[in-house]
Design a protein around this motif. Structure first.
Motif, PDB file in Angstrom:
ATOM      1  N   GLY A  81      21.392 -30.420  -9.402  1.00  0.00           N
ATOM      2  CA  GLY A  81      21.102 -28.984  -9.310  1.00  0.00           C
ATOM      3  C   GLY A  81      22.388 -28.172  -9.323  1.00  0.00           C
ATOM      4  O   GLY A  81      22.475 -27.114  -9.941  1.00  0.00           O
ATOM      5  N   GLY A  82      23.430 -28.708  -8.658  1.00  0.00           N
ATOM      6  CA  GLY A  82      24.727 -28.020  -8.613  1.00  0.00           C
ATOM      7  C   GLY A  82      25.337 -27.888 -10.001  1.00  0.00           C
ATOM      8  O   GLY A  82      25.955 -26.870 -10.329  1.00  0.00           O
ATOM      9  N   ASN A  83      25.131 -28.909 -10.849  1.00  0.00           N
ATOM     10  CA  ASN A  83      25.627 -28.842 -12.232  1.00  0.00           C
ATOM     11  C   ASN A  83      24.926 -27.742 -13.016  1.00  0.00           C
ATOM     12  O   ASN A  83      25.556 -26.990 -13.749  1.00  0.00           O
ATOM     13  CB  ASN A  83      25.358 -30.168 -12.947  1.00  0.00           C
ATOM     14  CG  ASN A  83      26.577 -31.039 -12.984  1.00  0.00           C
ATOM     15  OD1 ASN A  83      27.693 -30.549 -13.022  1.00  0.00           O
ATOM     16  ND2 ASN A  83      26.366 -32.328 -12.968  1.00  0.00           N
ATOM     17  N   HIS A  84      23.603 -27.681 -12.867  1.00  0.00           N
ATOM     18  CA  HIS A  84      22.847 -26.626 -13.552  1.00  0.00           C
ATOM     19  C   HIS A  84      23.356 -25.264 -13.092  1.00  0.00           C
ATOM     20  O   HIS A  84      23.605 -24.375 -13.900  1.00  0.00           O
ATOM     21  CB  HIS A  84      21.359 -26.729 -13.195  1.00  0.00           C
ATOM     22  CG  HIS A  84      20.621 -27.804 -13.937  1.00  0.00           C
ATOM     23  ND1 HIS A  84      19.837 -27.553 -15.040  1.00  0.00           N
ATOM     24  CD2 HIS A  84      20.541 -29.129 -13.730  1.00  0.00           C
ATOM     25  CE1 HIS A  84      19.308 -28.682 -15.475  1.00  0.00           C
ATOM     26  NE2 HIS A  84      19.716 -29.656 -14.694  1.00  0.00           N
ATOM     27  N   LEU A  85      23.486 -25.143 -11.777  1.00  0.00           N
ATOM     28  CA  LEU A  85      23.916 -23.861 -11.207  1.00  0.00           C
ATOM     29  C   LEU A  85      25.285 -23.458 -11.750  1.00  0.00           C
ATOM     30  O   LEU A  85      25.516 -22.309 -12.136  1.00  0.00           O
ATOM     31  CB  LEU A  85      23.963 -23.977  -9.670  1.00  0.00           C
ATOM     32  CG  LEU A  85      24.508 -22.768  -8.939  1.00  0.00           C
ATOM     33  CD1 LEU A  85      23.590 -21.563  -9.132  1.00  0.00           C
ATOM     34  CD2 LEU A  85      24.656 -23.060  -7.435  1.00  0.00           C
ATOM     35  N   MET A  86      26.190 -24.427 -11.801  1.00  0.00           N
ATOM     36  CA  MET A  86      27.556 -24.131 -12.242  1.00  0.00           C
ATOM     37  C   MET A  86      27.554 -23.577 -13.672  1.00  0.00           C
ATOM     38  O   MET A  86      28.238 -22.594 -13.963  1.00  0.00           O
ATOM     39  CB  MET A  86      28.387 -25.412 -12.183  1.00  0.00           C
ATOM     40  CG  MET A  86      29.778 -25.255 -12.704  1.00  0.00           C
ATOM     41  SD  MET A  86      30.709 -26.736 -12.372  1.00  0.00           S
ATOM     42  CE  MET A  86      30.050 -27.874 -13.569  1.00  0.00           C
ATOM     43  N   PHE A  87      26.762 -24.185 -14.553  1.00  0.00           N
ATOM     44  CA  PHE A  87      26.794 -23.720 -15.944  1.00  0.00           C
ATOM     45  C   PHE A  87      26.029 -22.405 -16.129  1.00  0.00           C
ATOM     46  O   PHE A  87      26.361 -21.624 -17.017  1.00  0.00           O
ATOM     47  CB  PHE A  87      26.329 -24.821 -16.906  1.00  0.00           C
ATOM     48  CG  PHE A  87      27.434 -25.827 -17.150  1.00  0.00           C
ATOM     49  CD1 PHE A  87      28.534 -25.484 -17.921  1.00  0.00           C
ATOM     50  CD2 PHE A  87      27.402 -27.091 -16.570  1.00  0.00           C
ATOM     51  CE1 PHE A  87      29.581 -26.380 -18.125  1.00  0.00           C
ATOM     52  CE2 PHE A  87      28.450 -27.996 -16.774  1.00  0.00           C
ATOM     53  CZ  PHE A  87      29.539 -27.636 -17.554  1.00  0.00           C
ATOM     54  N   VAL A  88      25.042 -22.139 -15.290  1.00  0.00           N
ATOM     55  CA  VAL A  88      24.389 -20.821 -15.346  1.00  0.00           C
ATOM     56  C   VAL A  88      25.395 -19.754 -14.888  1.00  0.00           C
ATOM     57  O   VAL A  88      25.552 -18.708 -15.528  1.00  0.00           O
ATOM     58  CB  VAL A  88      23.114 -20.799 -14.468  1.00  0.00           C
ATOM     59  CG1 VAL A  88      22.622 -19.376 -14.250  1.00  0.00           C
ATOM     60  CG2 VAL A  88      22.017 -21.628 -15.131  1.00  0.00           C
TER      61      VAL A  88
END
Ligand code: HEM
Length: 377
Positions: free
Chosen positions: A42-49
């Motif tokens: 989830g942190g990866n998704h958040l970072m790229f958003v």
């Protein structure tokens, strides 16, 4: 792209994760439902958003007349390029040997456009890659997650990883104020060793229900390989031009101890599943994986790159200008993490833990994109 309070991902309309009763936590919404599988995903998704939205803000400064659609598309194109670059320049060298990167033509250029596009290559992912080989990561899964505070010394809220499956609490709690503590823990922790051991958390307790019944990810991987009709380990060794085992005692890249286990579990050496055989191989010197997985991963990433007409380094009407490309080439994953998740300082190479050879840097000292080069697009 839409975010919610605390610059977090938006909540999912239908609950796609498991939340404890009486909580203000929410299931996150993203393009891939696995966003809630484990907080670091989830942190990866958040970072790229967040990076996408940051790029849109920067582009708007140099192109105030662009429509929101044009801004969205250009930012998306830059994010695609960054993902390709991080994968090939930072991730692959951390799992494959230098000579295999060269053999499969996986090295990126430092300057100029690429002319490696080959229309006869199929850039789709292969069945064996998805259903078996790239699941090697299942042996890297750590035992627990925690917060590491600003002093880079104090650990808090250590949580067994199985309690974080489908539960984004560690990431989204306190309106996102813990995101950097979690990210700091992740970039400074070693993964587990790449071997044929899967932790109990995923071997017995994957997506455990209230009755204490969980699944076994290793067994799922083997079943998935059979369900997809994958040829066995030996057939893939042959495909890669590697010596094929004729008996359990001469499995060429597998230790004696593991040979005995295979002999115990399978009645014929030709039956060994490709996932089981591949993760049991002794890693090559300078690589994280053995010869079979090096071959299949190298082949797959060569096709993903050279079979892609839109590869970010290619020249083309849809592509970047040379000036823009050189700006993108300045960025490393460390910069994306520190700018968006607040880990500052951070080591330059985030695929390895900090050390005297991989020193901390202040975020502002790490090179980033100068959006001035988008002024004439
Ligand atoms: C805690 C971390 C992880 C969990 C809980 C997890 C869990 C899962 C599950 C449940 C599946 C579907 C299994 C099936 O039914 O066939 C899966 C598939 C997969 N996983 Fe993981 N995984 C994790 C980490 C990783 C990592 C680190 C990698 C690679 C570096 C990885 C690579 C894959 C791949 C390639 C697939 C197949 C995807 C597809 O075919 O679409 N996973 N994982």
């Amino acid at each position: 792209m839409r975010t919610s309070a605390g610059n977090l991902l938006p909540p999912a309309v239908n609950g796609t994760c498991e939340l404890p009763a009486n909580t203000t936590d929410f299931c996150q919404n993203a393009g891939d439902s696995r966003v809630n599988e484990v907080p670091f995903l989830g942190g990866n998704h958040l970072m790229f958003v967040r990076e996408h939205n940051r790029i849109v803000r920067e582009l708007r400064k140099v192109q105030p007349r662009w429509s929101s659609l044009k801004l969205y598309q250009e930012a998306r194109k830059i994010i695609g390029a960054l993902l390709q670059q991080v994968t090939y320049r930072e991730f692959l060298p951390s799992i494959l040997r230098k000579q295999d990167l060269e053999k499969h033509k996986l090295k990126l250029r430092n300057w100029g456009f690429s002319n490696s596009y080959n229309c006869s290559l199929n850039p789709g992912t292969k069945n064996v890659f998805n259903a078996a080989v790239f699941r090697f990561g299942h042996s890297l899964i750590p035992l627990d997650l925690a917060y590491l505070l600003y002093d880079f010394m104090s650990h808090l809220n250590s949580t067994p990883i199985e309690s974080t499956f489908m539960n984004p609490h560690l990431l989204i709690t306190k309106g996102g104020r813990r995101v950097s503590d979690l990210a700091r823990f992740i970039v400074t922790s070693n993964s587990m060793k790449l071997d044929n051991q899967l932790e109990g958390a995923v071997r017995n307790r994957l997506f455990e229900n209230k009755q204490g019944k969980g699944m076994d990810l290793g067994a799922l991987n083997l079943a998935r390989g059979r369900d997809h009709g994958l040829p066995p380990y030996n057939a893939w060794r042959k495909w890669c031009g590697l010596p094929v085992a004729t008996s359990f005692s001469n499995l060429p890249d597998i230790s004696d101890e593991k040979k005995a286990i295979f002999a115990d579990l399978y009645s014929n050496v030709g039956d060994i599943d490709v996932f089981a055989g591949g993760i049991a191989e002794t890693p090559l010197d300078g690589a994280a994986v053995g010869p079979l997985f090096s071959c299949i991963i190298g082949n797959q990433f060569r096709d993903l790159k050279d079979g892609d007409r839109y590869w970010y380094e290619n020249r083309g009407v849809e592509g970047f200008t040379l000036g823009q490309l050189q700006q993108i080439r300045r960025v490393k994953l460390a910069k994306i993490i520190c700018q968006n998740l607040g880990v500052d300082p951070i080591q330059r190479d985030v695929f390895h833990v900090p050390s005297p050879r991989n020193r901390w840097q202040r975020c502002r000292r790490l090179p980033g994109i100068n959006f001035y080069y988008w002024r004439w697009t």
